[in-house]
Design a protein around this motif. Sequence first.
Motif, PDB file in Angstrom:
ATOM      1  N   UNK B  47      52.151  84.559  28.708  1.00  0.00           N
ATOM      2  CA  UNK B  47      52.302  83.388  29.584  1.00  0.00           C
ATOM      3  C   UNK B  47      52.276  82.098  28.775  1.00  0.00           C
ATOM      4  N   UNK B  48      51.356  82.019  27.800  1.00  0.00           N
ATOM      5  CA  UNK B  48      51.301  80.798  26.992  1.00  0.00           C
ATOM      6  C   UNK B  48      52.583  80.608  26.199  1.00  0.00           C
ATOM      7  N   UNK B  49      53.105  81.698  25.611  1.00  0.00           N
ATOM      8  CA  UNK B  49      54.324  81.527  24.815  1.00  0.00           C
ATOM      9  C   UNK B  49      55.537  81.267  25.701  1.00  0.00           C
ATOM     10  N   UNK B  50      55.449  81.595  26.989  1.00  0.00           N
ATOM     11  CA  UNK B  50      56.571  81.330  27.883  1.00  0.00           C
ATOM     12  C   UNK B  50      56.566  79.878  28.366  1.00  0.00           C
ATOM     13  N   UNK B  51      55.396  79.292  28.574  1.00  0.00           N
ATOM     14  CA  UNK B  51      55.316  77.986  29.238  1.00  0.00           C
ATOM     15  C   UNK B  51      54.998  76.832  28.296  1.00  0.00           C
ATOM     16  N   UNK B  52      54.334  77.080  27.171  1.00  0.00           N
ATOM     17  CA  UNK B  52      53.845  75.977  26.345  1.00  0.00           C
ATOM     18  C   UNK B  52      54.818  75.738  25.191  1.00  0.00           C
ATOM     19  N   UNK B  53      55.030  74.468  24.862  1.00  0.00           N
ATOM     20  CA  UNK B  53      55.971  74.110  23.808  1.00  0.00           C
ATOM     21  C   UNK B  53      55.355  74.415  22.453  1.00  0.00           C
TER      22      UNK B  53
END
Lengths: 199, 116
Positions: B47-53
């Motif tokens: 989720x973090x790698x999908x949403x955070x730049x």
Amino acid sequence: MTLGTGTESALITDITFWVIAISAIVAAIAVVQLRDLFRAALFLVVTLAAIAGLFVMLRAEFLAIVQIVIYVGAISVLLLFAVLTTRDVSHGNPSNKLRVPAAILALGLLAVLVFVSVNTDWNLLSDVIPEPGSVDIAASAGGTVLDPATIAQVETVLQNTIPGIADLLLQDFVLAFEAGSVLLLAAIVAALALVRETS
Amino acid sequence: MSLENFLIVGAAIFSIGLFGVLSKRNAITVLMSLELMFNGVNITAVALSRYVVPAGLTGGVEVAEDAARLLLTGQVFAIFIITVAAAEVALGVAIVMAVYRSRQTVYVTDANQMRH
């Protein structure tokens, strides 16, 4: 950047997410609370499959397939095998003396994690990539917006994740990749040595 | 449906797994709870790698030519976690089998041969 556009599609996405998430959490609670160990292992399969669904919603289709093949296909079968082999000695699924402190610790950790994830000001991808019709709004909001070439790159990477994962595995993380293969080999040899009939 | 929802689901599954690891006597339940903890971490990483730049995209550090592939770092982490989990379960089940053969028990509270 969502799965679809429009409120109807967003509603369907939300409903799907909540159904998957709640079934995953309920099945996870069943894994640690059910008295019958065999049923607990079957509920673990439900949790793992629901998590594969969450991976699909996160645009990680390759990881969803890996999750199904390795977790649902291999690991759960191994655990079911262990449950069935030791069934005559395991009477139910008892807790030890640490049940109440463990519950307090787990709930406290959950509260801390939820607090942190809600209150952190994440540097979100949707803040730096403007929607197609709202370039001015995003620019006037004061945030830095990516240039169109980078946005096209991001779209390409997210459309088909498998080449990107292969690039990362075999370029940036090649040492960990090779260490993983050595780890699997060592695990196979060690598991065989542990369960071998010695007498 | 945003980043926070996925993080909360991951945190919930991790906490349930932590409770199981700490409070159960049966070694196989402990192994299953460990799998739950691994999966909570996996959800969070993806989720973090999908949403955070990633930092390489906005020019915070140095802007790489193909920095967009850094978006997939979390998925690669998840693949490594799944690899380690597979090895861990294979060894864990083998150890449970060895203990079961020598002591006729699968309870972690009964495996106290190494206590002095």
